[in-house]
Design a protein around this motif. Structure first.
Motif, PDB file in Angstrom:
ATOM      1  N   GLN A  34       1.676  -4.000   5.869  1.00 24.67           N
ATOM      2  CA  GLN A  34       2.109  -2.656   5.125  1.00 24.67           C
ATOM      3  C   GLN A  34       2.904  -2.108   5.777  1.00 24.67           C
ATOM      4  OE1 GLN A  34       0.877  -2.119   2.263  1.00 24.67           O
ATOM      5  NE2 GLN A  34      -0.142  -4.023   2.511  1.00 24.67           N
ATOM      6  N   ALA A  35       3.205  -1.924   7.647  1.00 25.23           N
ATOM      7  CA  ALA A  35       4.569  -1.748   7.873  1.00 25.23           C
ATOM      8  C   ALA A  35       5.509  -1.935   7.186  1.00 25.23           C
ATOM      9  CB  ALA A  35       4.848  -1.289   9.596  1.00 25.23           C
ATOM     10  N   GLU A  38      -2.252  -3.438   8.685  1.00 28.63           N
ATOM     11  CA  GLU A  38      -1.524  -2.225   9.332  1.00 28.63           C
ATOM     12  C   GLU A  38       0.274  -2.657   9.354  1.00 28.63           C
ATOM     13  OE1 GLU A  38      -1.805   1.915   8.175  1.00 28.63           O
ATOM     14  OE2 GLU A  38      -2.101   0.154   7.461  1.00 28.63           O
ATOM     15  N   ASP A  60       0.613  -1.462   0.074  1.00 28.14           N
ATOM     16  CA  ASP A  60       0.293   0.267   0.139  1.00 28.14           C
ATOM     17  C   ASP A  60       0.713   1.042   0.056  1.00 28.14           C
ATOM     18  OD1 ASP A  60      -2.125   1.706   0.702  1.00 28.14           O
ATOM     19  OD2 ASP A  60      -2.688   1.015   1.744  1.00 28.14           O
ATOM     20  N   PHE A  95       0.594   4.188   2.956  1.00 32.33           N
ATOM     21  CA  PHE A  95       1.144   4.135   4.220  1.00 32.33           C
ATOM     22  C   PHE A  95       2.072   4.811   5.296  1.00 32.33           C
ATOM     23  CE2 PHE A  95       4.567   2.976   7.801  1.00 32.33           C
ATOM     24  CZ  PHE A  95       3.520   2.258   8.182  1.00 32.33           C
ATOM     25  N   ARG A 132      -0.128   7.546   5.697  1.00 27.38           N
ATOM     26  CA  ARG A 132      -1.341   7.882   6.825  1.00 27.38           C
ATOM     27  C   ARG A 132      -0.205   7.854   8.016  1.00 27.38           C
ATOM     28  NH1 ARG A 132      -2.897   3.276   3.173  1.00 27.38           N
ATOM     29  NH2 ARG A 132      -1.837   1.760   4.748  1.00 27.38           N
ATOM     30  N   HIS A 133       0.717   7.983   8.267  1.00 31.27           N
ATOM     31  CA  HIS A 133       1.827   7.968   9.824  1.00 31.27           C
ATOM     32  C   HIS A 133       2.622   9.125   9.210  1.00 31.27           C
ATOM     33  CE1 HIS A 133      -0.020   4.079  11.201  1.00 31.27           C
ATOM     34  NE2 HIS A 133      -0.237   3.708   9.688  1.00 31.27           N
TER      35      HIS A 133
END
Length: 450
Positions: free
Chosen positions: A333-334, A330, A181, A184, A187-188
């Motif tokens: 994804q990290a 998630e 993704d 990612f 988002r963070h």
């Protein structure tokens, strides 16, 4: 086959033991077998089956050294009378294994045990436990180890036992087939240009989060932006586990006194263990060594994980630390969004996170904890940062050295790319649960015997 798996914690609890048992149990169900899990009661578990696996809860805590408490007799009766083709117990020094000792001879099913590292082998308070253990291990039909070289398999070999197999850990091919993704980082709040470091482990204080954070604080990134994700879940506390135990206020006078003596005995045992360790240091290194240990402990107390997080996030412009507990999807994804996985845990057996790193194509830098060196050899997916072990077998890395090795890898992106590719290829071929489950199935069925 009708199978019974026993482990201290199970889904929805999160951890290495839980993940391995869940992966094997669910794959046995997919292969047509009937699987039951015997495990601790949890307040956040309101179901008795998950993905086809039946879950039977017991209100039990502790181990033989600390003391077993709760529905011990109910568990022993369940174990002795369960009509299974095979029973598999994972990990020593916890209640599902320790409480089984008195009834092992009554179990007719094939018995398989996964020692899981013997973390207390060098602890003085566990001396009697490991003195008794060889006779217990001989009652099992087969033992499973994750490493070719480690304290648990060496212990068994030294006692002349050969009824074992080596089955490595791995990572899930279904989870890690997820597409990366690209949003990612956004988002963070992580810049696309930032060199992203990741470490993963339960927040126990023993998984190396503090050491990695200090290494990043010491890192001379040469002006490059660096982000560190410290991901970890809180372990179940006594308040999370439903155990119907008598409290002193509900006991008779004699029972109350016995409980107080028992707790006093546990405290005395811990103090005796610390005194023994201090005396061994004195014998080897003199008072200088003892004072150095005390100074180290005091230094660690002054500079906690929170200290390093605040130091970086409030005083350094080109560095950032995110302390997270990401949902599983998630977290994957990290792994896929990161540039390097860094692992500085103090005690491990065969860390799943290193296999998960290779599954994501993410190169890793690990201290020599558990069989991390073997994993680096097997997968070709990572490097090892030298670190010493203390008198109890705990790995203690120098954050300054770890920092220098992080920088060395940052300066060689082509080496990182090759490590990532090598690790991913090895994972696809051998270190995935689809492949590993076949080994377990053969051992449980008796195809692999003594």
């Amino acid at each position: 086959m009708k199978l019974l798996f026993c482990c201290e914690f199970y889904y929805p609890s999160v951890g290495g033991v839980q993940e391995v048992m869940r992966q094997i149990a669910e794959r046995m169900v997919k292969n047509g077998h009937e699987v039951t899990i015997a495990t601790s009661q949890l307040n956040n578990r309101n179901f008795d089956s998950h993905n086809g696996v039946r879950i039977v809860e017991f209100a039990v805590t502790g181990n033989l050294t600390r003391g077993l408490e709760g529905e011990i007799e109910r568990y022993q009766s369940f174990l002795a009378n369960f009509n299974a083709d095979a029973i598999m117990i994972k990990a020593a020094q916890q209640w599902t294994f320790d409480a089984s000792w008195p009834v092992l001879d009554l179990i007719k099913a094939r018995k398989v045990f996964i020692p899981c590292g013997f973390s207390g082998l060098y602890e003085p308070e566990y001396a009697q436990y490991f003195c008794n253990l060889p006779n217990i291990l001989r009652k099992f039909d087969h033992l499973i180890f994750y490493a070719e070289r480690y304290r648990d398999i060496d212990f068994v070999k030294n006692h002349g036992m050969q009824h074992f197999s080596i089955v490595p850990n791995g990572a899930c091919e279904e989870e890690f087939s997820a597409i990366k993704d690209s949003s990612f980082r956004e988002r963070h709040g992580i810049p696309e240009s930032s060199f992203l470091l990741l470490t993963v482990g339960s927040m126990t204080g023993m998984k190396g989060h503090r050491e990695v954070a200090e290494a990043v604080a010491r890192l001379n990134s040469k002006g490059r932006h660096v982000t560190l994700i410290l991901n970890g879940n809180r372990l179940p506390s006594i308040s999370d586990i439903r155990v119907n135990l008598a409290t002193p206020s509900k006991c008779s006078g004699i029972e109350n006194l016995l409980i107080r003596f028992r707790h006093l005995g546990k405290r005395t045992s811990k103090l005796a263990g610390k005194a023994c360790r201090a005396f061994r240091v004195y014998q080897k290194e003199g008072w200088k060594g003892v004072w150095q240990r005390i100074a180290t402990l005091l230094g660690q107390k002054k500079k906690t994980l929170d200290y390093w997080i605040n130091d970086i996030n409030h005083q350094v412009r080109n560095k950032k630390i995110l302390q997270l507990d990401l949902p599983r999807t998630e977290l994957i994804q990290a792994y896929k969004a990161s540039d390097l996985f860094v692992f500085a845990s103090n005690i491990e057996y065969s860390p799943l996170v290193l296999f998960e790193s290779t599954a994501a194509g993410l190169p890793f830098l690990s201290v020599p904890v558990g069989n991390a060196e073997e994993i680096a050899e097997w997968t070709g997916g990572g490097c090892i940062c030298p670190a010493l072990k203390d008198e109890r077998g705990y790995t203690r890395v120098d954050p300054e050295l770890l920092s220098k090795m992080i920088l060395e890898l940052m300066d060689h992106p082509e080496d990182l790319r090759k490590l990532g590719e090598n690790g991913h290829a090895a994972w696809r071929e051998r270190f995935n649960w689809l492949t590993i489950a076949k080994d377990y199935e053969e051992i449980l069925s008796g195809v692999v015997s003594r």
